[in-house]
Design a protein around this motif. Sequence first.
Motif, PDB file in Angstrom:
ATOM      1  N   ALA A   1       1.533   1.713   6.409  1.00 19.27           N
ATOM      2  CA  ALA A   1       1.630   2.154   5.017  1.00 19.27           C
ATOM      3  C   ALA A   1       2.182   3.570   4.927  1.00 19.27           C
ATOM      4  N   ARG A   2       1.725   4.453   5.804  1.00 17.77           N
ATOM      5  CA  ARG A   2       2.223   5.836   5.806  1.00 17.77           C
ATOM      6  C   ARG A   2       3.696   5.890   6.217  1.00 17.77           C
ATOM      7  N   ILE A   3       4.082   5.056   7.188  1.00 20.25           N
ATOM      8  CA  ILE A   3       5.484   5.027   7.606  1.00 20.25           C
ATOM      9  C   ILE A   3       6.362   4.527   6.466  1.00 20.25           C
TER      10      ILE A   3
ATOM     11  N   LEU B   1       0.830  -1.198   0.000  1.00 21.10           N
ATOM     12  CA  LEU B   1       0.000   0.000   0.000  1.00 21.10           C
ATOM     13  C   LEU B   1       0.870   1.256   0.000  1.00 21.10           C
ATOM     14  N   GLY B   2       1.960   1.242   0.775  1.00 23.34           N
ATOM     15  CA  GLY B   2       2.899   2.361   0.770  1.00 23.34           C
ATOM     16  C   GLY B   2       3.560   2.530  -0.585  1.00 23.34           C
ATOM     17  N   LEU B   3       3.927   1.407  -1.214  1.00 25.53           N
ATOM     18  CA  LEU B   3       4.513   1.457  -2.554  1.00 25.53           C
ATOM     19  C   LEU B   3       3.516   2.040  -3.560  1.00 25.53           C
TER      20      LEU B   3
ATOM     21  N   THR C   1       5.726   0.131  14.534  1.00 27.08           N
ATOM     22  CA  THR C   1       4.390  -0.447  14.414  1.00 27.08           C
ATOM     23  C   THR C   1       4.171  -1.552  15.432  1.00 27.08           C
ATOM     24  N   LEU C   2       5.170  -2.419  15.621  1.00 31.87           N
ATOM     25  CA  LEU C   2       5.054  -3.487  16.611  1.00 31.87           C
ATOM     26  C   LEU C   2       4.893  -2.925  18.016  1.00 31.87           C
TER      27      LEU C   2
END
Length: 221
Positions: A105-107, A34-36, A153-154
Motif C-alpha cells: 500500500a505504501r509503495i 488502500l494506497g488509493l 513486493t513479490l
Amino acid sequence: MSDIMIDLLLSAIWETLLMTLASGLISLLAGLPLGLALVATDKGGLAENRWINSGLGAIVNAFRSVPFIILLVALIPVTRLIVGTALGTWAAIVPLSIAATPYYARIAEVSLREVDRGLIDAVRAMGGNRWTVIREVLIPEALPGIIAGFTVTLVTLIGASAMAGAIGAGGLGDLAIRYGYQRFETGVMVAVVVVLVILVCGIQWIGDRVVAALSSRQTSS
C-alpha cells in the motif's frame, strides 16, 4: 543429491511459489485500494479527510513496524481461525498477506502521488468525478510504478516465505532448515540458495520487462 531430495526440492519450490503468488495477489487486491485511499483522503486529495487518512496511516504503519517473524507468531490464532491450522503452506499465506498488504500500500501510494496534478485537475474541470479520475488518470499513469512496486513486493515475499519455514510453513525455507541445517546436508542448503536466487532474478526480470513495456507505451501515446 538423491532422487528423494530432488523430489523434496521440487515440492518445496512449488510451495514457495504458491505462498508467494497467492499472498502477492491478495496484497495487490487489498493494498492498491488502500494506497488509493491514502492518496485520496490526504490533504488536497479527491476525498480529503484528515481523520480517515490519519487512521489508515496509523494502521499501515503499525503493521509495517512489526518484524515479520513476530507477526507470524502473533497471528497464529487468526491463522487457525481462517485456515483451521497454523502449519503448512496455506496457513503461511495468511500472515504473508497481512504483512505484505500495508507494505505494498505504501509503495502504491508513492507511485500514485507522482501522477501529474495537472492531469487530475484537467479531468475534474471537464466534469469527471472521483471514480473517473481514479480509473482514467491515477491508475493508468501510475501503472508502471504500481507494477514495479508489485515486483518488489513479490521479491520480499519470497524471502518472507523462506522465513516462514522456520515454523513449519513448508517451502524452501523449511527444506533448508530441516535438511540443510539440522541434518547438515550442505548440498541441500546450496541448492535452496541457488533456487532462491534464480526465483528472485526471474521475478525481477519479468517485472522489469513489463514496466519497460508500459513506460514505452505511455511515452509513445
